[in-house]
Structure formats: C-alpha cells, structure tokens
Scaffold this motif. Structure first.
Motif, PDB file in Angstrom:
ATOM      1  N   GLU A   1       0.827  -1.213   0.000  1.00 19.79           N
ATOM      2  CA  GLU A   1       0.000   0.000   0.000  1.00 19.79           C
ATOM      3  C   GLU A   1       0.860   1.260   0.000  1.00 19.79           C
ATOM      4  OE1 GLU A   1      -2.893  -0.125   3.162  1.00 19.79           O
ATOM      5  OE2 GLU A   1      -3.521  -2.148   2.588  1.00 19.79           O
ATOM      6  N   ARG A   2       1.901   1.292   0.832  1.00 16.07           N
ATOM      7  CA  ARG A   2       2.773   2.475   0.872  1.00 16.07           C
ATOM      8  C   ARG A   2       3.522   2.643  -0.446  1.00 16.07           C
ATOM      9  NH1 ARG A   2       3.607   0.646   6.224  1.00 16.07           N
ATOM     10  NH2 ARG A   2       5.594  -0.298   5.661  1.00 16.07           N
ATOM     11  N   ALA A   3       3.998   1.540  -1.009  1.00 12.73           N
ATOM     12  CA  ALA A   3       4.721   1.612  -2.284  1.00 12.73           C
ATOM     13  C   ALA A   3       3.787   2.060  -3.402  1.00 12.73           C
ATOM     14  CB  ALA A   3       5.356   0.266  -2.617  1.00 12.73           C
ATOM     15  N   THR A   4       2.565   1.554  -3.401  1.00  9.06           N
ATOM     16  CA  THR A   4       1.581   1.957  -4.412  1.00  9.06           C
ATOM     17  C   THR A   4       1.268   3.442  -4.298  1.00  9.06           C
ATOM     18  OG1 THR A   4       0.618  -0.261  -4.482  1.00  9.06           O
ATOM     19  CG2 THR A   4      -0.769   1.553  -5.268  1.00  9.06           C
ATOM     20  N   SER A   5       1.118   3.910  -3.079  1.00  8.96           N
ATOM     21  CA  SER A   5       0.835   5.326  -2.857  1.00  8.96           C
ATOM     22  C   SER A   5       1.998   6.199  -3.340  1.00  8.96           C
ATOM     23  CB  SER A   5       0.573   5.568  -1.374  1.00  8.96           C
ATOM     24  OG  SER A   5       0.357   6.930  -1.120  1.00  8.96           O
ATOM     25  N   SER A   6       3.224   5.807  -3.019  1.00 15.57           N
ATOM     26  CA  SER A   6       4.398   6.565  -3.469  1.00 15.57           C
ATOM     27  C   SER A   6       4.503   6.561  -4.986  1.00 15.57           C
ATOM     28  CB  SER A   6       5.680   5.974  -2.862  1.00 15.57           C
ATOM     29  OG  SER A   6       5.747   6.251  -1.496  1.00 15.57           O
ATOM     30  N   TYR A   7       4.270   5.417  -5.594  1.00 14.09           N
ATOM     31  CA  TYR A   7       4.318   5.299  -7.050  1.00 14.09           C
ATOM     32  C   TYR A   7       3.289   6.244  -7.686  1.00 14.09           C
ATOM     33  CZ  TYR A   7       4.371   3.146 -11.684  1.00 14.09           C
ATOM     34  OH  TYR A   7       4.486   2.939 -13.033  1.00 14.09           O
ATOM     35  N   SER A   8       2.085   6.237  -7.157  1.00 12.85           N
ATOM     36  CA  SER A   8       1.018   7.091  -7.701  1.00 12.85           C
ATOM     37  C   SER A   8       1.352   8.571  -7.565  1.00 12.85           C
ATOM     38  CB  SER A   8      -0.308   6.798  -7.001  1.00 12.85           C
ATOM     39  OG  SER A   8      -0.742   5.512  -7.308  1.00 12.85           O
ATOM     40  N   ARG A   9       1.881   8.960  -6.388  1.00 10.22           N
ATOM     41  CA  ARG A   9       2.233  10.374  -6.193  1.00 10.22           C
ATOM     42  C   ARG A   9       3.312  10.810  -7.179  1.00 10.22           C
ATOM     43  NH1 ARG A   9       1.799   9.038  -0.722  1.00 10.22           N
ATOM     44  NH2 ARG A   9       4.059   8.983  -0.475  1.00 10.22           N
ATOM     45  N   LEU A  10       4.342   9.975  -7.341  1.00 12.93           N
ATOM     46  CA  LEU A  10       5.413  10.313  -8.292  1.00 12.93           C
ATOM     47  C   LEU A  10       4.868  10.423  -9.706  1.00 12.93           C
ATOM     48  CD1 LEU A  10       8.394   8.090  -7.116  1.00 12.93           C
ATOM     49  CD2 LEU A  10       8.356  10.584  -7.217  1.00 12.93           C
ATOM     50  N   SER A  11       4.084   9.457 -10.110  1.00 12.64           N
ATOM     51  CA  SER A  11       3.523   9.436 -11.451  1.00 12.64           C
ATOM     52  C   SER A  11       2.647  10.661 -11.703  1.00 12.64           C
ATOM     53  CB  SER A  11       2.714   8.152 -11.642  1.00 12.64           C
ATOM     54  OG  SER A  11       2.085   8.143 -12.888  1.00 12.64           O
ATOM     55  N   ASN A  12       1.778  10.968 -10.766  1.00 10.25           N
ATOM     56  CA  ASN A  12       0.875  12.110 -10.923  1.00 10.25           C
ATOM     57  C   ASN A  12       1.631  13.435 -10.958  1.00 10.25           C
ATOM     58  OD1 ASN A  12      -1.460  10.571 -11.079  1.00 10.25           O
ATOM     59  ND2 ASN A  12      -1.771  10.600  -8.874  1.00 10.25           N
ATOM     60  N   LEU A  13       2.639  13.576 -10.104  1.00  8.55           N
ATOM     61  CA  LEU A  13       3.423  14.812 -10.109  1.00  8.55           C
ATOM     62  C   LEU A  13       4.188  14.982 -11.410  1.00  8.55           C
ATOM     63  CD1 LEU A  13       4.822  15.248  -6.504  1.00  8.55           C
ATOM     64  CD2 LEU A  13       3.637  16.965  -7.876  1.00  8.55           C
ATOM     65  N   LEU A  14       4.788  13.904 -11.890  1.00  9.47           N
ATOM     66  CA  LEU A  14       5.522  13.986 -13.153  1.00  9.47           C
ATOM     67  C   LEU A  14       4.578  14.383 -14.284  1.00  9.47           C
ATOM     68  CD1 LEU A  14       8.237  13.703 -14.547  1.00  9.47           C
ATOM     69  CD2 LEU A  14       7.740  11.274 -14.887  1.00  9.47           C
TER      70      LEU A  14
END
Length: 114
Positions: A55-68
C-alpha cells in the motif's frame, strides 16, 4: 514538459521501477508465506506487514507518477511549490522503497524463502 533536470527525471523513473518491483516482491512473499505456513500466530505479523508495504509503495508510485504528469503540463517551468513537492515526494518514495525492500528481505530470510 517543464524543464526538469535529466537527473531528476531519471531518479523518478528509477524510483517508480523500484516501487513497482517492491509491490510485486511484497505480494509474492506474502503469498509464499501464506501458502507454505498458513495464517498462524507466528505468521500474523509478517502477513500484516507485507500488504502495508504494498500500500505504501503503491501510494508513493502514484504520487510520483501524478506529479511527473502534472509537471509535464507546465510551460515553460513548473511553479516552485510544485518543484518543492516533487523533491519531498522523491525523498519519501526513496525512504519507502528502502524500508520496504529491507522488510521484504528480512521476511524472506526469516521464513527461509531466499
């Protein structure tokens, strides 16, 4: 895309790869432990930790992807607040990946899955 240093883009993409691999490793480790040992008092803690890592890794991945993605829409440069948010998100994602990878390694070692 707003002008981001090539090193920053590379860092983001490498982090996203690490996080994707971490999500997969946590899921496969959880399944292996469950299939081999079942859900017991001895496995309860690790079977709780591994989904949390995912869950934490998925959340971090999503935040990075969305910001980029958001930064890619800014022209010619992204606002300073967005760049600061990106720097914080990268730092948090690195910490999440480091901690998650260590926990998965420890779980594999503890349950002889190496």
């Amino acid at each position: 895309m707003a002008d981001l240093p090539e090193k920053t883009i590379t860092t983001i993409l490498e982090l996203m790869e690490r996080l994707a691999k971490l999500i997969n490793q946590a899921a496969s480790t959880e399944l292996s432990i469950f299939e081999r040992f079942g859900e017991t008092e001895a496995t309860a803690a690790v079977l709780e930790q591994l989904p949390n890592i995912r869950e934490r890794a998925t959340s971090s991945y999503s935040r990075l992807s969305n910001l980029l993605l958001r930064i890619s829409e800014f022209q010619p440069t992204a606002p300073p607040a967005t760049l600061e948010l990106l720097a914080q998100t990268i730092e948090q994602a690195e910490a999440t990946a480091d901690a998650g990878e260590a926990t998965v390694r420890e779980a594999k070692s503890d349950w002889n899955l190496l």
